[in-house]
Scaffold this active site. Sequence first.
Site, mmCIF file in Angstrom:
data_model
loop_
_atom_site.group_PDB
_atom_site.id
_atom_site.type_symbol
_atom_site.label_atom_id
_atom_site.label_comp_id
_atom_site.label_asym_id
_atom_site.label_seq_id
_atom_site.Cartn_x
_atom_site.Cartn_y
_atom_site.Cartn_z
ATOM 1 N N SER A 242 21.561 20.517 -9.827
ATOM 2 C CA SER A 242 20.661 21.712 -9.412
ATOM 3 C C SER A 242 21.106 21.817 -8.119
ATOM 4 C CB SER A 242 19.256 21.490 -9.518
ATOM 5 O OG SER A 242 18.458 22.451 -9.531
ATOM 6 N N ASP A 469 19.638 26.255 -19.989
ATOM 7 C CA ASP A 469 19.135 25.854 -18.820
ATOM 8 C C ASP A 469 18.140 27.021 -17.999
ATOM 9 O OD1 ASP A 469 18.573 24.989 -15.955
ATOM 10 O OD2 ASP A 469 20.282 23.803 -16.185
ATOM 11 N N HIS A 499 16.805 21.438 -18.291
ATOM 12 C CA HIS A 499 17.548 21.652 -16.987
ATOM 13 C C HIS A 499 18.576 20.399 -16.764
ATOM 14 C CE1 HIS A 499 18.182 23.005 -13.082
ATOM 15 N NE2 HIS A 499 17.503 22.053 -12.279
#
Length: 530
Positions: A242, A469, A499
């Site tokens: 991320s 995602d 995610h």
Amino acid sequence: MRTSPALRAAALAAAVTVLLPITACSESGNKEGPDGPLAANAAEASSSGDLASQKLTWKPCPAPSAAQGGGQAPTPLPGGTSWECSFMRAPLDYAKSGGGTIELALIRARAKSQDKRIGSLIFNFGGPGASGVATLPAFGSDYDKLRARYDLVSFDPRGVGRSDGVECESDKQLDARFETDGTPDTSAEVDAFVKDTKTFAQACEKNSGKQLPYVGTTDAARDMDLMRQVLGDKKLYYFGISYGTELGGVYAHLFPKNVGRSVLDAVVDPTQDSEQSSLGQAKGFQLALDNFTQDCADRGDECKLPGSSSKEVEQGISELLTKLEKKPIEGLGSRRLTETLATTGVAAALYSKQTWSLLEQGLDEADGGNGALLLALADSLNGRSDNGQYDNSMAANTAINCADSKQRFTADQTEAKLPEFRSASKIFGNYLGWSLMACTGWPVQGAWNTPDVSAPGAAPILVIGNTGDPATPYEGAKAMADALGESVGVKMTYEGQGHGAYNSGNACVQKEVGGYLLDGKVPAAGTVCK
């Protein structure tokens, strides 16, 4: 109802890159600095000394501090390997020699085979604001195969957890803040929202003003290169998730010759500014919600939510949120479930397909007047523990994002952009549209509109995008691979939900990642895992 430890860990690892409409800070009394024996080795390196030659003393890890999320000390990995913790001293201001230092908390689990050891594999789980020291042990078993040839290492970036964590408001103030309407509809609600944003920024400046200019991504990237040297590695071996992908890209730009085998998973689009990123996330969360509601509709009577089609299920969710805006319901203890907290809870559960069942249950119960589960889901994302203490993940998230991004929005500018956000998502549009004001009134100017991640001459970096995602939409992977440069960014696709890709457990993804990190076999560009 108690928040699930697994869900809390998942929310942290998901590392929400979004600037949520209501951000949080840890109570001043919650901060637990590196006092005691673990910090002794860091104190040996003075600001005028050679920090790259400092020696780290690794000791058994204590329980996570309140700023890191609390809980129990990490348990050994399969086979009995224990986690070790230390502190590394880094310059507070890299541009100012002799300007003081900051202590960064580190954690590691040593490689299974020291003879075949490649080096240290450094993880950043994103946020920004997630404590790597608390998160890595929670997912240690997922990465245990990589420990065949690496020491697994993570850290609390500056401003996070035990690394001089940013402090703003008290726990009581944060409870009140999260009850503030994050999607104001009237002038009075807008005024309250703006006032709350200003009050929050002032509290952060009052309690952490001296460190706020030095918590940005560029400083964190420089910390990682110092860490590489202190750990004794010629190259940086890295796994970023991320926001950790943005950090990895900035590192590659600053130190292309020092890049070793690296993986970027759940990729932030480095070409988007904060407004474009928030809008992209509105679309991403809507896509994830569409997938959830379609799954519900496909299961027919097995699904607890009303509606025979995806649109009908979503309409029921929308109607529930509308009712909550008018009248909150019972939640946990004396706390009530508001529209904003319910929306946060829905977002939290969309980070992983494994939590869809909790979302279904929480929505069903809330429709019957019991908001406990949705509130617990919201707490998991907001960093609130069962005992009412907040970690500093959201405080750090705001501080780091605002140190990076130059964009600042007025209420009028934000309201003008809301139609586009609503068009992107009926459920999340207003929620993410108003998040544009998260840095309004912040005491530190941002460094960039978008970060430079071009890295000519760097070793190949594996860039993995997940088609489902919600927080880092799939398109960001191609943008990152292209921005890193030809022969550097190697794009790979995972056709899945949630995610990130590696932690999904997908055998194909883990095989390709392991083949590169452990054996140096770069996957073919365009590889697809299903």
